[in-house]
Motif scaffolding. Structure first.
Motif, PDB file in Angstrom:
ATOM      1  N   PHE A 277     -29.637  74.600 -70.076  1.00 40.31           N
ATOM      2  CA  PHE A 277     -29.907  75.909 -70.679  1.00 40.31           C
ATOM      3  C   PHE A 277     -29.056  76.992 -70.025  1.00 40.31           C
ATOM      4  CE2 PHE A 277     -32.253  79.884 -71.338  1.00 40.31           C
ATOM      5  CZ  PHE A 277     -32.391  79.849 -72.709  1.00 40.31           C
ATOM      6  N   ARG A 278     -28.943  76.909 -68.715  1.00 41.82           N
ATOM      7  CA  ARG A 278     -28.133  77.927 -68.041  1.00 41.82           C
ATOM      8  C   ARG A 278     -26.671  77.847 -68.444  1.00 41.82           C
ATOM      9  NH1 ARG A 278     -30.912  78.390 -62.166  1.00 41.82           N
ATOM     10  NH2 ARG A 278     -28.958  79.429 -61.643  1.00 41.82           N
ATOM     11  N   ARG A 279     -26.212  76.620 -68.693  1.00 40.77           N
ATOM     12  CA  ARG A 279     -24.830  76.479 -69.151  1.00 40.77           C
ATOM     13  C   ARG A 279     -24.649  77.104 -70.530  1.00 40.77           C
ATOM     14  NH1 ARG A 279     -22.078  70.785 -69.356  1.00 40.77           N
ATOM     15  NH2 ARG A 279     -21.567  71.667 -71.365  1.00 40.77           N
ATOM     16  N   LEU A 280     -25.638  76.895 -71.400  1.00 41.94           N
ATOM     17  CA  LEU A 280     -25.581  77.494 -72.733  1.00 41.94           C
ATOM     18  C   LEU A 280     -25.518  79.015 -72.620  1.00 41.94           C
ATOM     19  CD1 LEU A 280     -25.941  77.480 -75.884  1.00 41.94           C
ATOM     20  CD2 LEU A 280     -28.397  77.510 -75.463  1.00 41.94           C
ATOM     21  N   MET A 281     -26.394  79.594 -71.775  1.00 45.33           N
ATOM     22  CA  MET A 281     -26.446  81.047 -71.673  1.00 45.33           C
ATOM     23  C   MET A 281     -25.181  81.618 -71.050  1.00 45.33           C
ATOM     24  SD  MET A 281     -28.939  81.771 -73.361  1.00 45.33           S
ATOM     25  CE  MET A 281     -28.613  83.527 -73.246  1.00 45.33           C
ATOM     26  N   SER A 282     -24.624  80.906 -70.061  1.00 43.93           N
ATOM     27  CA  SER A 282     -23.413  81.479 -69.462  1.00 43.93           C
ATOM     28  C   SER A 282     -22.253  81.356 -70.440  1.00 43.93           C
ATOM     29  CB  SER A 282     -23.126  80.849 -68.097  1.00 43.93           C
ATOM     30  OG  SER A 282     -22.348  79.699 -68.251  1.00 43.93           O
ATOM     31  N   ALA A 283     -22.215  80.307 -71.246  1.00 37.59           N
ATOM     32  CA  ALA A 283     -21.171  80.196 -72.277  1.00 37.59           C
ATOM     33  C   ALA A 283     -21.312  81.348 -73.274  1.00 37.59           C
ATOM     34  CB  ALA A 283     -21.283  78.854 -72.999  1.00 37.59           C
ATOM     35  N   LYS A 284     -22.565  81.633 -73.672  1.00 40.16           N
ATOM     36  CA  LYS A 284     -22.778  82.728 -74.622  1.00 40.16           C
ATOM     37  C   LYS A 284     -22.328  84.057 -74.024  1.00 40.16           C
ATOM     38  CE  LYS A 284     -26.424  81.149 -77.674  1.00 40.16           C
ATOM     39  NZ  LYS A 284     -27.647  81.514 -78.372  1.00 40.16           N
ATOM     40  N   ARG A 285     -22.730  84.286 -72.768  1.00 43.19           N
ATOM     41  CA  ARG A 285     -22.346  85.548 -72.125  1.00 43.19           C
ATOM     42  C   ARG A 285     -20.830  85.699 -72.066  1.00 43.19           C
ATOM     43  NH1 ARG A 285     -26.770  85.449 -68.951  1.00 43.19           N
ATOM     44  NH2 ARG A 285     -25.848  83.889 -67.612  1.00 43.19           N
ATOM     45  N   ARG A 286     -20.167  84.597 -71.696  1.00 45.12           N
ATOM     46  CA  ARG A 286     -18.707  84.682 -71.563  1.00 45.12           C
ATOM     47  C   ARG A 286     -18.031  85.018 -72.883  1.00 45.12           C
ATOM     48  NH1 ARG A 286     -18.970  80.178 -68.337  1.00 45.12           N
ATOM     49  NH2 ARG A 286     -18.293  78.882 -70.060  1.00 45.12           N
ATOM     50  N   VAL A 287     -18.659  84.661 -73.998  1.00 43.55           N
ATOM     51  CA  VAL A 287     -18.046  84.927 -75.303  1.00 43.55           C
ATOM     52  C   VAL A 287     -18.497  86.287 -75.860  1.00 43.55           C
ATOM     53  CG1 VAL A 287     -17.945  84.145 -77.689  1.00 43.55           C
ATOM     54  CG2 VAL A 287     -17.771  82.497 -75.814  1.00 43.55           C
ATOM     55  N   VAL A 288     -19.816  86.520 -75.849  1.00 42.96           N
ATOM     56  CA  VAL A 288     -20.347  87.709 -76.520  1.00 42.96           C
ATOM     57  C   VAL A 288     -19.963  88.991 -75.788  1.00 42.96           C
ATOM     58  CG1 VAL A 288     -22.462  88.935 -77.154  1.00 42.96           C
ATOM     59  CG2 VAL A 288     -22.240  86.489 -77.636  1.00 42.96           C
ATOM     60  N   VAL A 289     -20.060  89.001 -74.459  1.00 39.14           N
ATOM     61  CA  VAL A 289     -19.801  90.251 -73.734  1.00 39.14           C
ATOM     62  C   VAL A 289     -18.373  90.758 -73.983  1.00 39.14           C
ATOM     63  CG1 VAL A 289     -19.665  91.318 -71.458  1.00 39.14           C
ATOM     64  CG2 VAL A 289     -21.634  89.901 -72.056  1.00 39.14           C
ATOM     65  N   PRO A 290     -17.331  89.930 -73.769  1.00 40.31           N
ATOM     66  CA  PRO A 290     -15.992  90.477 -74.048  1.00 40.31           C
ATOM     67  C   PRO A 290     -15.739  90.767 -75.528  1.00 40.31           C
ATOM     68  CG  PRO A 290     -15.850  88.197 -73.263  1.00 40.31           C
ATOM     69  CD  PRO A 290     -17.275  88.603 -73.138  1.00 40.31           C
ATOM     70  N   LEU A 291     -16.172  89.871 -76.426  1.00 41.68           N
ATOM     71  CA  LEU A 291     -15.869  90.081 -77.849  1.00 41.68           C
ATOM     72  C   LEU A 291     -16.554  91.334 -78.382  1.00 41.68           C
ATOM     73  CD1 LEU A 291     -15.972  86.664 -79.767  1.00 41.68           C
ATOM     74  CD2 LEU A 291     -14.001  88.085 -79.235  1.00 41.68           C
ATOM     75  N   LEU A 292     -17.871  91.412 -78.156  1.00 47.03           N
ATOM     76  CA  LEU A 292     -18.613  92.556 -78.679  1.00 47.03           C
ATOM     77  C   LEU A 292     -18.219  93.818 -77.923  1.00 47.03           C
ATOM     78  CD1 LEU A 292     -20.765  93.264 -80.775  1.00 47.03           C
ATOM     79  CD2 LEU A 292     -22.500  92.956 -79.020  1.00 47.03           C
ATOM     80  N   GLY A 293     -18.080  93.691 -76.596  1.00 50.92           N
ATOM     81  CA  GLY A 293     -17.730  94.849 -75.780  1.00 50.92           C
ATOM     82  C   GLY A 293     -16.393  95.451 -76.207  1.00 50.92           C
ATOM     83  N   ALA A 294     -15.385  94.606 -76.357  1.00 50.62           N
ATOM     84  CA  ALA A 294     -14.062  95.130 -76.696  1.00 50.62           C
ATOM     85  C   ALA A 294     -14.061  95.719 -78.101  1.00 50.62           C
ATOM     86  CB  ALA A 294     -13.020  94.023 -76.582  1.00 50.62           C
ATOM     87  N   SER A 295     -14.691  95.018 -79.070  1.00 52.05           N
ATOM     88  CA  SER A 295     -14.608  95.533 -80.435  1.00 52.05           C
ATOM     89  C   SER A 295     -15.401  96.835 -80.575  1.00 52.05           C
ATOM     90  CB  SER A 295     -15.050  94.488 -81.456  1.00 52.05           C
ATOM     91  OG  SER A 295     -16.256  93.903 -81.066  1.00 52.05           O
ATOM     92  N   LEU A 296     -16.559  96.926 -79.897  1.00 54.71           N
ATOM     93  CA  LEU A 296     -17.310  98.181 -79.983  1.00 54.71           C
ATOM     94  C   LEU A 296     -16.604  99.302 -79.232  1.00 54.71           C
ATOM     95  CD1 LEU A 296     -21.101  97.269 -79.776  1.00 54.71           C
ATOM     96  CD2 LEU A 296     -19.651  97.582 -81.765  1.00 54.71           C
ATOM     97  N   ALA A 297     -16.024  98.982 -78.077  1.00 57.60           N
ATOM     98  CA  ALA A 297     -15.311 100.021 -77.320  1.00 57.60           C
ATOM     99  C   ALA A 297     -14.175 100.584 -78.171  1.00 57.60           C
ATOM    100  CB  ALA A 297     -14.769  99.455 -76.013  1.00 57.60           C
ATOM    101  N   TYR A 298     -13.445  99.692 -78.848  1.00 52.20           N
ATOM    102  CA  TYR A 298     -12.350 100.160 -79.695  1.00 52.20           C
ATOM    103  C   TYR A 298     -12.883 101.028 -80.847  1.00 52.20           C
ATOM    104  CZ  TYR A 298      -8.717 100.322 -83.148  1.00 52.20           C
ATOM    105  OH  TYR A 298      -7.818 100.789 -84.071  1.00 52.20           O
ATOM    106  N   THR A 299     -13.940 100.532 -81.518  1.00 51.91           N
ATOM    107  CA  THR A 299     -14.479 101.259 -82.671  1.00 51.91           C
ATOM    108  C   THR A 299     -14.986 102.637 -82.265  1.00 51.91           C
ATOM    109  OG1 THR A 299     -15.100  99.122 -83.568  1.00 51.91           O
ATOM    110  CG2 THR A 299     -16.084 101.028 -84.600  1.00 51.91           C
ATOM    111  N   PHE A 300     -15.747 102.702 -81.169  1.00 51.94           N
ATOM    112  CA  PHE A 300     -16.237 104.008 -80.716  1.00 51.94           C
ATOM    113  C   PHE A 300     -15.078 104.885 -80.224  1.00 51.94           C
ATOM    114  CE2 PHE A 300     -20.455 101.795 -80.148  1.00 51.94           C
ATOM    115  CZ  PHE A 300     -21.051 102.453 -81.207  1.00 51.94           C
ATOM    116  N   GLY A 301     -14.044 104.250 -79.687  1.00 46.88           N
ATOM    117  CA  GLY A 301     -12.861 105.006 -79.275  1.00 46.88           C
ATOM    118  C   GLY A 301     -12.225 105.718 -80.464  1.00 46.88           C
ATOM    119  N   VAL A 302     -12.118 105.004 -81.599  1.00 44.50           N
ATOM    120  CA  VAL A 302     -11.565 105.631 -82.805  1.00 44.50           C
ATOM    121  C   VAL A 302     -12.449 106.803 -83.240  1.00 44.50           C
ATOM    122  CG1 VAL A 302     -11.006 105.260 -85.245  1.00 44.50           C
ATOM    123  CG2 VAL A 302     -10.423 103.513 -83.555  1.00 44.50           C
ATOM    124  N   ALA A 303     -13.779 106.622 -83.133  1.00 46.39           N
ATOM    125  CA  ALA A 303     -14.701 107.705 -83.521  1.00 46.39           C
ATOM    126  C   ALA A 303     -14.495 108.931 -82.626  1.00 46.39           C
ATOM    127  CB  ALA A 303     -16.148 107.221 -83.427  1.00 46.39           C
TER     128      ALA A 303
END
Lengths: 125, 519
Positions: free
Chosen positions: A36-62
């Motif tokens: 389970f911990r491996r699943l969660m760390s895999a999710k974190r490694r993917v979701v945090v950068p992907l969502l973080g970068a795309s939202l940071a860019y979108t809010f930056g444009v705003a």
């Protein structure tokens, strides 16, 4: 759900030391399990950068739209402005990021979640 | 002309009623009524999700904003799409894994307290009603324009339509009406965009140039619609987090069998609605170029008729047969779009009233299956009648503030409590109630104190209050959580919930046959 009984010790994982209610040993055992911990760390490694970068860019444009409309009005090709280029790039980012997420999720999260499920599903069906 | 429009309206009504008749025979259980039996494919749910999101407000509103104000309209459209990144990566799968029919299900599964479910129910009903009333009044105005029937009659027609779909066909009918509408809408967009591109020799930049020449360079820069520098940011905050708190969007994830299908359906939405939102900029610029802002404003102050007028122009102009056919077809599709969206909202609201409030809060789940279906149908009737009455009252009132209110409450009250329920172990029932109260009250107060309601005398300068009210909602949730005591049993509930939300494994599955024996 609360009638869960007896710590289910699987995979040699001991329940966390803070545990005092044996009724819920099973979910906590899963939570602390290797798979389970491996699943969660895999999710974190993917979701945090992907969502973080795309939202940071979108809010930056705003923010640029609100505070630097002059910059956004810069012409880059004929009447086409920098602002429109940045907006188009949000569409691009949404598509690239969502395809990337769905591919990674189907390829890695899905089998890992399945592994957790196989390991702990008590009522083998 | 009118005869033609009536004919197209009737064809669309007939098709949707046939769908309802077909769906009614497959709608027997609560699961079929609320969630189409959880058996939809990713593509079907993706089209329905896109249909939900390509409302008449998007179809007519975004292109109208672009036609009159330029880039700010394009920013509106892209924010509405970017919102689904949050839905996809944070919300869709946990919701699918932990709930059955409603937003309240997820919160109740985590908190195990009726008061937490009640808070989510209130959030659902407020958001859905605030969302429905502008749709009803928009439909009334549109049908009045097209068919020449009075506003009241038009609103009642929409109300009867949506009640019939949901009452008899439940989620199955609502979904397929949504799919038909999404296909019609996309087909209309493809035809319009090909024709407008042909008109400029397939050079979209020519439209940018003509808009600049006619209305000045300000059309191609932000600031045409928004006044305050924080307006765009606040719009983005309210959309991007608000969509993740829209109960009728969450409900769509219950209609698929598993988390994988839920994910894939968001991908369908991304491309279907995304391409559609993207071309609203071209449609808006083309109508500003070919129809002209003067004419668009004269037809409707808010610019909502920019797209129908462009369709008329591309079909051959006012008075020509082609122009009439195009105008009638586009208006009928907008009508179908409104019907489908209000049907989805009616269904989600009746779920909140029947499933959350009646079955689980009042009767603590002790209601038979047959009774639950009956209550769901009564609630549908009740919600539908309430929406019609509110729609009738809204005549002549500027309902724009309600649109802002709906998305703002979703971002400031529903979003904090669902995201904290999913990810924060310490979060508890007091936090749910506190977050709901803080988000709801601050959204309502700031929306009504803002420019959308008070115009130039606004006490609060920003149109969408979410930039302030969402932090207030989160703060309320945090404060009330910290003020109440932490309990070990509650932490255990989180562990079970978290495992289930991330893997789909429920506590029942975890019981091994041996441990279950000595329970």
């Amino acid at each position: 759900m609360t009638e869960l009984s007896g710590p289910v010790l699987l995979n040699g994982t001991a329940p966390s030391p803070t545990i005092d209610a044996p009724v819920s040993a099973a979910p906590r055992t899963v939570l602390h399990s290797h798979s389970f911990r491996r699943l969660m760390s895999a999710k974190r490694r993917v979701v945090v950068p992907l969502l973080g970068a795309s939202l940071a860019y979108t809010f930056g444009v705003a923010l640029l739209s609100g505070f630097a409309p002059g910059l956004m009005a810069t012409k880059i090709a004929g009447s086409f402005t920098l602002g429109y280029l940045l907006v188009l790039a949000i569409y691009g980012a949404c598509w690239v990021v969502s395809v990337a997420y769905v591919c990674i999720a189907n390829r890695t999260f899905e089998p890992q979640a399945q592994r957790v499920s196989n390991e702990f599903r008590g009522d083998a069906r | 002309m009118r005869l033609l429009t009536v004919a197209i309206f009737l064809v669309i009504l007939a098709v949707t009623l046939m769908i309802t008749w077909w769906a009614a025979r497959k709608t027997r259980t609560t699961s079929e009524f609320y969630a189409a039996g959880g058996s939809l494919s990713a593509r079907a749910n993706g089209f329905a999700l896109a249909g939900d999101w390509m409302s008449a407000a998007a179809f007519l509103g975004f292109s109208g904003l672009v036609a009159l104000y330029g880039m700010d309209g394009s920013l509106y459209a892209v924010a509405a799409l970017a919102a689904f990144l949050v839905v996809l990566m944070l919300i869709a799968e946990p919701v699918r894994n932990t709930g059955r029919f409603t937003f309240g299900d997820v919160i109740a599964e985590r908190m195990k307290r009726p008061s937490a479910r009640l808070a989510a129910t209130i959030g659902t009903i407020v958001v859905n009603l605030a969302y429905m009333v502008p749709q009803m009044s928009g439909a009334g105005a549109l049908i009045k324009l097209m068919l020449g029937v009075p506003y009241d009659v038009a609103v009642i027609m929409v109300g009867v339509g949506m009640i019939v779909y949901v009452l008899f066909g439940g989620m199955i009918a609502t979904t397929w009406v949504q799919i038909v509408k999404a296909v019609l809408l996309l087909a209309a967009a493809i035809v319009l965009v090909s024709m407008l591109l042909a008109a400029v020799r397939f050079d979209p930049l020519a439209l940018f140039a003509s808009v600049e020449k006619l209305y000045g360079a300000k059309m191609l820069a932000p600031g045409g619609y928004f006044r305050h520098p924080l307006d765009t940011l606040s719009l983005f905050v309210s959309f991007i987090f608000g969509v993740a708190g829209l109960p009728h969007v969450m409900t769509r994830f219950y209609t698929v069998p598993d988390a994988k299908t839920a994910r894939k359906s968001v991908l369908w939405l991304m491309f279907l609605a995304g391409s559609f939102f993207m071309v609203t900029t071209l449609i808006g610029f083309a109508s500003a170029t070919f129809v002209g802002q003067e004419v668009i404003r004269a037809a409707d102050k808010g610019g909502n008729l920019a797209l129908p007028l462009l369709a008329q122009y591309l079909g051959g102009g006012a008075g020509s047969l082609g122009g009439q056919i195009f105008l009638a077809a586009v208006c009928a599709i907008a009508f179908a779009a409104i019907l489908a969206v209000v049907a989805g909202l009616t269904l989600a609201s009746s779920g909140a009233i029947a499933h959350d409030l009646y079955v689980n809060v009042i009767h603590r789940g002790a209601v038979s299956e047959a009774e639950q279906v009956r209550v769901a149908r009564i609630a549908t009737l009740f919600v539908g009648v309430a929406a019609v009455l509110l729609g009738l009252l809204a005549q002549g009132i500027n309902v724009g503030v309600l649109v802002i209110l709906a998305i703002s409450v979703a971002a400031s009250a529903n979003f904090p409590i669902i995201v904290l329920s999913i990810f924060w172990r310490r979060f508890n029932t007091a936090g749910v109630v506190g977050g709901m109260a803080a988000g709801l009250v601050s959204s309502v107060a700031l929306a009504f104190a803002g420019p959308a309601f008070m115009h130039e005398h606004a006490l609060f300068p920003i149109v969408n209050p979410a930039v302030a009210s969402m932090p207030i909602g989160f703060f309320g949730a945090w404060l009330c959580t910290m003020l109440s005591r932490r309990s070990a049993a509650h932490d255990d509930d989180f562990d079970a919930f978290f495992v289930r939300s991330q893997t789909g494994l429920s506590a029942e599955h975890l019981q091994s046959p041996t441990t279950r024996g000595n329970a």
